[in-house]
Write a protein that holds these residues in place. Structure first.
Motif, mmCIF file in Angstrom:
data_model
loop_
_atom_site.group_PDB
_atom_site.id
_atom_site.type_symbol
_atom_site.label_atom_id
_atom_site.label_comp_id
_atom_site.label_asym_id
_atom_site.label_seq_id
_atom_site.Cartn_x
_atom_site.Cartn_y
_atom_site.Cartn_z
ATOM 1 N N GLU A 115 -4.698 14.091 2.151
ATOM 2 C CA GLU A 115 -5.774 13.102 2.060
ATOM 3 C C GLU A 115 -6.511 12.922 3.389
ATOM 4 N N TRP A 174 -13.086 6.768 4.852
ATOM 5 C CA TRP A 174 -12.487 5.433 4.771
ATOM 6 C C TRP A 174 -12.702 4.666 6.069
ATOM 7 N N CYS A 191 0.819 -1.220 0.000
ATOM 8 C CA CYS A 191 0.000 0.000 0.000
ATOM 9 C C CYS A 191 0.848 1.264 0.000
ATOM 10 N N GLU A 192 0.246 2.326 -0.512
ATOM 11 C CA GLU A 192 0.854 3.653 -0.538
ATOM 12 C C GLU A 192 0.591 4.352 0.794
ATOM 13 N N PRO A 193 1.475 5.272 1.196
ATOM 14 C CA PRO A 193 1.198 6.047 2.415
ATOM 15 C C PRO A 193 -0.043 6.920 2.247
ATOM 16 N N VAL A 194 -0.640 7.271 3.377
ATOM 17 C CA VAL A 194 -1.671 8.305 3.405
ATOM 18 C C VAL A 194 -0.913 9.634 3.471
ATOM 19 N N TYR A 195 -1.279 10.559 2.608
ATOM 20 C CA TYR A 195 -0.639 11.872 2.606
ATOM 21 C C TYR A 195 -1.512 12.857 3.382
ATOM 22 N N LYS A 223 -4.178 2.088 0.816
ATOM 23 C CA LYS A 223 -3.489 3.064 1.657
ATOM 24 C C LYS A 223 -3.063 2.417 2.963
ATOM 25 N N ARG A 224 -2.033 2.986 3.589
ATOM 26 C CA ARG A 224 -1.481 2.460 4.843
ATOM 27 C C ARG A 224 -2.341 2.972 6.014
ATOM 28 N N ILE A 227 -2.641 5.645 11.058
ATOM 29 C CA ILE A 227 -2.261 6.146 9.746
ATOM 30 C C ILE A 227 -0.750 5.963 9.592
ATOM 31 N N ASN A 228 -0.342 5.352 8.481
ATOM 32 C CA ASN A 228 1.068 5.111 8.158
ATOM 33 C C ASN A 228 1.827 4.457 9.329
#
Length: 162
Positions: free
Chosen positions: A26, A33, A19-23, A63-64, A77-78
């Motif tokens: 976002e 979510w 998964c991609e990080p949450v920025y 997402k992470r 988160i992340n």
């Protein structure tokens, strides 16, 4: 609102993706979510009588992000794991993405998780035993790893008793 019908099941190729990080930009999306994750987890609890946490990729949100609700809701988160203890323990793991299958795995008895909360504030939590194994399971989802891939051996699978 996502429902149980949106839950990715064993074999879906998205479950094996990192998964991609949450920025930070976002962050407004995180609330929706998490609401989706909470809703699906409640449906799993009603139908299968288990479910303490869910990872975003299980709903196709790559997402992470992890949502846990044991005594109270917690949003990770992340998350990053560290301080994994040398001591491990064996357990029958379950997963919402294959709710009738149990998998025997080994997990670290203690971990430390660093993460951002839903307000983008850094947090740290040292977890042991059942919370430690739970977060390791969910973190694996963020890495595209299922507990089936961590089975202790080829006989480490069984059907859940009704």
């Amino acid at each position: 609102m996502k429902t149980l019908d949106n839950l990715l099941l064993l074999g879906d190729p998205r479950l094996y993706q990192v998964c991609e990080p949450v920025y930070q930009n976002e962050l407004p999306l995180v609330k929706d979510w998490v609401a989706d994750m909470h809703n699906v987890m409640q449906q799993i609890r009603e139908r299968y009588h288990f479910g303490r946490a869910i990872a975003a990729p299980q709903l196709g949100i790559m997402k992470r992000l992890i949502y846990m609700n044991v005594d109270k809701p917690v949003v990770f988160i992340n998350p990053e794991l560290s301080g994994l203890s040398d001591e491990k323990f064996e357990l029958w793991d379950d997963c919402m993405s294959f709710p009738n299958l149990l998998v025997k795995v080994m997990r670290h008895k203690q971990i430390t998780v660093n993460y951002l909360d839903e307000n983008w504030q850094p947090q740290q939590w040292q977890m042991t035993d059942s919370l430690s194994e739970l977060l390791q399971h969910e973190y694996d989802h963020l890495e595209g790893i299922l507990c089936t891939m961590r089975a202790v051996d080829e006989k480490g699978f069984k059907w859940r008793s009704s």
